[in-house]
Design a protein around this motif. Structure first.
Motif, short mmCIF file in Angstrom:
data_model
loop_
_atom_site.label_atom_id
_atom_site.label_comp_id
_atom_site.label_asym_id
_atom_site.label_seq_id
_atom_site.Cartn_x
_atom_site.Cartn_y
_atom_site.Cartn_z
N ALA A 237 37.05 40.01 26.60
CA ALA A 237 37.05 40.46 28.06
C ALA A 237 38.02 39.52 28.66
O ALA A 237 38.64 40.25 29.64
CB ALA A 237 35.55 40.34 28.51
N LEU A 241 40.76 41.39 30.96
CA LEU A 241 40.86 41.16 32.43
C LEU A 241 41.94 40.48 32.95
O LEU A 241 41.79 40.25 34.19
CB LEU A 241 39.16 40.72 32.84
CG LEU A 241 38.15 41.85 32.61
CD1 LEU A 241 36.88 41.15 32.94
CD2 LEU A 241 38.33 43.19 33.23
N ALA A 253 33.14 37.85 41.18
CA ALA A 253 33.30 38.69 40.10
C ALA A 253 32.45 38.32 38.78
O ALA A 253 31.78 38.95 38.29
CB ALA A 253 34.74 38.80 39.54
N ILE A 257 29.24 40.29 37.03
CA ILE A 257 29.34 40.54 35.75
C ILE A 257 28.13 39.99 35.06
O ILE A 257 27.47 40.56 34.25
CB ILE A 257 30.61 39.86 34.83
CG1 ILE A 257 31.77 40.67 35.33
CG2 ILE A 257 30.43 39.82 33.65
CD1 ILE A 257 33.18 40.17 34.95
N ASP A 300 29.40 51.20 30.44
CA ASP A 300 29.25 50.54 31.77
C ASP A 300 29.94 51.44 32.64
O ASP A 300 30.30 52.70 32.50
CB ASP A 300 29.88 49.17 31.54
CG ASP A 300 31.06 49.42 31.37
OD1 ASP A 300 31.93 50.28 31.49
OD2 ASP A 300 31.70 48.14 30.65
N ASN A 302 32.88 51.17 34.05
CA ASN A 302 34.21 51.84 33.48
C ASN A 302 34.18 52.60 32.39
O ASN A 302 35.60 52.52 31.89
CB ASN A 302 35.05 50.41 33.50
CG ASN A 302 34.97 49.58 34.75
OD1 ASN A 302 35.68 49.80 35.83
ND2 ASN A 302 34.13 48.41 34.84
N VAL A 328 31.36 45.40 32.20
CA VAL A 328 31.99 45.41 33.38
C VAL A 328 31.62 46.19 34.54
O VAL A 328 31.76 47.47 34.33
CB VAL A 328 33.33 45.35 33.19
CG1 VAL A 328 34.50 45.28 34.60
CG2 VAL A 328 33.89 44.57 32.12
N LEU A 331 33.62 45.84 40.25
CA LEU A 331 34.00 44.64 40.74
C LEU A 331 34.34 44.43 42.30
O LEU A 331 34.53 43.59 42.86
CB LEU A 331 34.81 43.85 40.16
CG LEU A 331 34.32 43.58 38.60
CD1 LEU A 331 35.66 43.04 37.89
CD2 LEU A 331 33.08 42.76 38.58
#
Length: 332
Positions: A237, A241, A253, A257, A300, A302, A328, A331
Motif C-alpha cells: 500500500a 500510494l 488520511a 484508512i 473498497d 476505489n 483504501v 480520502l
C-alpha cells in the motif's frame, strides 16, 4: 503323577506371569489426577474445584491444558488487587481464565507448528453457543510461546512461555506455563502476531487524532470486527500510494484508512459473512462491499479487491479477519 506335577508347575508359572502383569499395569492418571498429585498445582486444583471444572478434566475427552503454577496464579491475583486470591476472585472471571488455558484435543509439543491459532474453551460472551477465545501459539526451536509471550519489563504482554511440556495424561496432555494466560483483546492479539507489526505501528502512531489502541482495547462501541492487513499488505500500500513509510502518511488520511477497516457494534464471524457482495458500513461511516462468492473478499471505495486470507481470531471484545491488501476509502 509326573504329568500332574508338570501341569501344576505350568499353572504356577501362568499365575506368576499374570500377577506380575497386574502389578506392573497402573492406570494412567487424568489431567485432574496429575494436578492433584503435584503440590505446585495446588492453586490450580482449588480454582478448578471452585469453578466446577475439575470433573471436566477428569473425564474421557482429550484436552491440551496449559497449567499455571502456584507462583503464576499468585502473580495474576496480585494484578487484580490487594488480597485477591483463589477463594475470593470473581467466579465468572476465574472460570473464563481457566477455560482460556484449555484446548479441545491433545497437542504434543512436537506437533505444534511455527505459528497457529487455536480455539480455547473460554466463551467470548455468556450467550448460548458463543464463539470461544483464540490462542496464538508459536514455536521456535524448543521454545513455545502463547499470545506473544510475557513481554519484558516496561512492555508486558498477556502471554506466557511454556516452562515444561508434554506431561502425558489419560485424557490429554499438560504443558506447564510461567504465567496465567490473560484473555486477549483485539490489540493484544495484534501485538502478539509478528505479521501485524505494521498495523500496530499505524494504530499507535504518535499524533493520531483517534486513540485506536485505546478504543480497540476497550468495550465502548464493542464488539468490533477488524479486517487486519498484514505487513506485506502495508508495504504494498505504501508503494501504491507513493508514501515512503507509515510516518509519511498524512494523519487525516491514516485516520480514515484505519477506521475503514473496522465495523463497530458487531462480532461478525466468517460464517455470518454474506455470500453475495453487500455494502457494509464501517467505523469511518463509509461502506465497502463484502462477500464470499468465489472466495471471501472486500471491494473498497476505489474498486480494489482485498482477499480475506484468515478468519475468526476471536478476542474478548471482537474478532479479527486477516487481509492481503490494505483497504483504501475515499480520502477526500
Amino acid at each position: 503323577m509326573k504329568n500332574l506335577f508338570k501341569k501344576i508347575t505350568l499353572l504356577a508359572v501362568c499365575i506368576t506371569v499374570f500377577s506380575c502383569s497386574d502389578d506392573d499395569t497402573t492406570p494412567q492418571q487424568t489431567i485432574t489426577d496429575i494436578a492433584v498429585s503435584n503440590p505446585d498445582f495446588s492453586i490450580l486444583v482449588q480454582a478448578l474445584t471452585r469453578a466446577e471444572l475439575a470433573g471436566v478434566l477428569d473425564g474421557s475427552g482429550q484436552y491440551t491444558v496449559f497449567a499455571p503454577t502456584n507462583d503464576a496464579f499468585n502473580t495474576f491475583f496480585a494484578l487484580l488487587g490487594p488480597n485477591v486470591n483463589v477463594t475470593n476472585v470473581d467466579l465468572p472471571t476465574l472460570k473464563s481464565i481457566l477455560l482460556n488455558h484449555v484446548i479441545e484435543g491433545e497437542i504434543k509439543s512436537a506437533n505444534i507448528p511455527a505459528s497457529s491459532y487455536q480455539s480455547t474453551l473460554s466463551p467470548f460472551s455468556s450467550a448460548a453457543g458463543a464463539p470461544t477465545i483464540s490462542m496464538f501459539i508459536q514455536k521456535a526451536g524448543s521454545t513455545v510461546t502463547i499470545n506473544g509471550g510475557p513481554g519484558v519489563e516496561g512492555n508486558l504482554r498477556k502471554g506466557v512461555i511454556v516452562a515444561a511440556a508434554d506431561i502425558d495424561a489419560s485424557n490429554g496432555v499438560i504443558h506447564v506455563v510461567n504465567r496465567v494466560i490473560q484473555i486477549p483483546n483485539i490489540v493484544d492479539h495484534a501485538i502478539s502476531n509478528p505479521n501485524f507489526t505494521s498495523l500496530v505501528a499505524a494504530l499507535t502512531r504518535a499524533g493520531n487524532t483517534t486513540n485506536f489502541a485505546g478504543i480497540l482495547s476497550g468495550t465502548t462501541s464493542s464488539p468490533f470486527t477488524v479486517f487486519a492487513p498484514t505487513n506485506t499488505a502495508f508495504s504494498a500500500a505504501l508503494t501504491e500510494l507513493s508514501f515512503a513509510n507509515l510516518a509519511a502518511i498524512p494523519e487525516p488520511a491514516l485516520d480514515k484508512i484505519l477506521k475503514y477497516h473496522v465495523i463497530a457494534g458487531a462480532n461478525v464471524r466468517a460464517s455470518a459473512l454474506p455470500t453475495n457482495p453487500v455494502d457494509q458500513i464501517t467505523f469511518l461511516g463509509q461502506t465497502f462491499k463484502i462477500g464470499t462468492s468465489g472466495g471471501a473478499k472486500i471491494t473498497d471505495f476505489n474498486l480494489r479487491v482485498s482477499n480475506i486470507i484468515a478468519t475468526d481470531v476471536q478476542c474478548s471484545n471482537g474478532v479479527i479477519h486477516v487481509l492481503d491488501k490494505v483497504l483504501v476509502p475515499n480520502l477526500n
